[in-house]
Design a protein around this motif. Sequence first.
Motif, PDB file in Angstrom:
ATOM      1  N   THR A  80       2.338   1.821  -7.466  1.00 53.08           N
ATOM      2  CA  THR A  80       3.310   2.277  -6.476  1.00 53.08           C
ATOM      3  C   THR A  80       3.508   1.176  -5.449  1.00 53.08           C
ATOM      4  O   THR A  80       2.534   0.637  -4.918  1.00 53.08           O
ATOM      5  N   LEU A  81       4.750   0.824  -5.198  1.00 51.58           N
ATOM      6  CA  LEU A  81       5.074  -0.191  -4.198  1.00 51.58           C
ATOM      7  C   LEU A  81       5.603   0.511  -2.952  1.00 51.58           C
ATOM      8  O   LEU A  81       6.545   1.317  -3.026  1.00 51.58           O
TER       9      LEU A  81
ATOM     10  N   LEU B 295       5.087  -5.214   2.447  1.00 52.72           N
ATOM     11  CA  LEU B 295       4.924  -4.479   1.194  1.00 52.72           C
ATOM     12  C   LEU B 295       3.450  -4.348   0.817  1.00 52.72           C
ATOM     13  O   LEU B 295       2.650  -5.253   1.047  1.00 52.72           O
ATOM     14  N   THR B 296       3.115  -3.220   0.189  1.00 50.82           N
ATOM     15  CA  THR B 296       1.765  -2.988  -0.303  1.00 50.82           C
ATOM     16  C   THR B 296       1.839  -2.422  -1.716  1.00 50.82           C
ATOM     17  O   THR B 296       2.668  -1.539  -1.990  1.00 50.82           O
ATOM     18  N   LEU B 297       0.991  -2.930  -2.587  1.00 46.06           N
ATOM     19  CA  LEU B 297       0.921  -2.433  -3.959  1.00 46.06           C
ATOM     20  C   LEU B 297      -0.314  -1.549  -4.100  1.00 46.06           C
ATOM     21  O   LEU B 297      -1.424  -1.960  -3.757  1.00 46.06           O
TER      22      LEU B 297
ATOM     23  N   ARG C 168      -8.617   5.359  -7.317  1.00 52.24           N
ATOM     24  CA  ARG C 168      -7.335   6.053  -7.416  1.00 52.24           C
ATOM     25  C   ARG C 168      -6.233   5.408  -6.577  1.00 52.24           C
ATOM     26  O   ARG C 168      -5.049   5.649  -6.839  1.00 52.24           O
ATOM     27  N   GLU C 169      -6.599   4.620  -5.584  1.00 54.82           N
ATOM     28  CA  GLU C 169      -5.584   4.016  -4.723  1.00 54.82           C
ATOM     29  C   GLU C 169      -6.076   2.692  -4.159  1.00 54.82           C
ATOM     30  O   GLU C 169      -6.186   2.513  -2.948  1.00 54.82           O
ATOM     31  N   PHE C 170      -6.321   1.766  -5.069  1.00 56.10           N
ATOM     32  CA  PHE C 170      -6.710   0.419  -4.663  1.00 56.10           C
ATOM     33  C   PHE C 170      -5.465  -0.290  -4.143  1.00 56.10           C
ATOM     34  O   PHE C 170      -4.405  -0.270  -4.778  1.00 56.10           O
ATOM     35  N   THR C 171      -5.553  -0.895  -2.965  1.00 59.58           N
ATOM     36  CA  THR C 171      -4.365  -1.488  -2.345  1.00 59.58           C
ATOM     37  C   THR C 171      -4.459  -3.007  -2.264  1.00 59.58           C
ATOM     38  O   THR C 171      -5.522  -3.574  -2.016  1.00 59.58           O
ATOM     39  N   LEU C 172      -3.306  -3.643  -2.471  1.00 60.73           N
ATOM     40  CA  LEU C 172      -3.189  -5.095  -2.362  1.00 60.73           C
ATOM     41  C   LEU C 172      -1.976  -5.422  -1.493  1.00 60.73           C
ATOM     42  O   LEU C 172      -0.845  -5.055  -1.843  1.00 60.73           O
ATOM     43  N   PRO C 173      -2.164  -6.095  -0.355  1.00 61.76           N
ATOM     44  CA  PRO C 173      -1.021  -6.541   0.446  1.00 61.76           C
ATOM     45  C   PRO C 173      -0.194  -7.554  -0.349  1.00 61.76           C
ATOM     46  O   PRO C 173      -0.733  -8.521  -0.897  1.00 61.76           O
ATOM     47  N   VAL C 174       1.109  -7.336  -0.433  1.00 60.85           N
ATOM     48  CA  VAL C 174       2.000  -8.193  -1.214  1.00 60.85           C
ATOM     49  C   VAL C 174       2.560  -9.304  -0.343  1.00 60.85           C
ATOM     50  O   VAL C 174       2.998  -9.061   0.786  1.00 60.85           O
ATOM     51  N   THR C 175       2.551 -10.530  -0.874  1.00 59.23           N
ATOM     52  CA  THR C 175       3.084 -11.670  -0.129  1.00 59.23           C
ATOM     53  C   THR C 175       4.387 -12.199  -0.722  1.00 59.23           C
ATOM     54  O   THR C 175       5.031 -13.056  -0.121  1.00 59.23           O
TER      55      THR C 175
END
Length: 406
Positions: free
Chosen positions: A216-217, A257-259, A332-339
């Motif tokens: 999910t973005l 944005l966050t993935l 269930r909801e690992f997040t990665l900040p998008v660059t």
Amino acid sequence: MNVLIIGGGASGMAAALTAARQGHQVVLAERQARVGRKLLSTGNGRCNLTNEYALPDRYHGEEPDFCRFALEDPELSAAGTLDFFRQLGLVTVTEPGGRVYPLSNAAASVLDVLRFALEQQENIRIRTGCVIRQLKHRDGQFQARTEEGDVITARRCILAAGGAAGAKLGGGMDGYQLARQLGHHRTVLYPSLVQVCTDPTYPRGLKGVKAQAALTLTREGETLTAGQGEVLFTEYGVSGPAVFDLSRAVAAGGDGLTLHLDFLPGWSREDTLTWLRSQRTALSRQEAGALLTGSVHPRLGRMLCKAAGISGSQPVSELTDRQLETLCRQVREFTLPVTGTCGFDQAQVTAGGLRTGELDPRTMESRLVPGFYACGEVLDIDGDCGGFNLQWAWASGRLAGRLLHI
């Protein structure tokens, strides 16, 4: 009638064969040293040439419905594309999800049957290393001036110059610039089907690891798009088919944005917690880093424990319910900040292009300049990952090659 086709990629070759088989004299001008070079890199060298489920809802642009006529015409549809290649001698295989590949598993097989078919047509002249710099329309004739200064004249012109993606394989701005010389306009361009760059802290340590996940973005908590499939971790972020399908939204989405990745898609929170508790019992003599064994790659499992603040060497039997709840959230909801994305050089496709409102979807002919047609990636139509963009190239190229006036 003589026809000039600018661009010898997928759509250009399809257009050339179609026009020549109607008896027209065709000049196919390709700026690279050989036609179809980009085809050789598609599908990781296997060439995913179409998809059985190539329907309009898998395509994007300001007016995505523009592609409907070409995709639903029986001769131009995915089934029609398979018939087209079958007649050229190509043997194909269809994989789960509708992806179609050559049985040889080699993209060269697709290019070779097209190249041989072009060579069999005596009324097709292929000019490679031919860069068109200027395009004019005067007195019912198109005049195309090459980089060397010579002029090619034709009664009809089909622009199949591709998009800005993949510069090393022939991508560039030429097509848009030539169309502009005839009064056409384009939308903003974005790289699509491209790797996504994120905060590298976790991805760098997982380089080469693959996982199935729901993605999910979001931007400031608002969901922009979502998908599911294979994710590949890289030193700079994430890649893989599921990521490619989100990359269009990443490129156009701006900052903030966050993935979000769910590594147990389809499970409820309670299902996940129940499973983690059963793992705590079943693996009580192991270290905590082994807790996710059986669900994800071992390196990914250890990383998720680390992200949850759990020491990988801690005995599984000592993990508290609160620690399991924290781990559940990471799974269930690992997040990665998008660059951002890796840009046009790495992109497989260009999102955006010539405004489709200036062309007739039934013919691909310009509404502004009679006898001028455009097809393929140069238009503001792009598809999802999985053979959809090549299907658009074949369908729109063959439709343009009919040279219809309505």
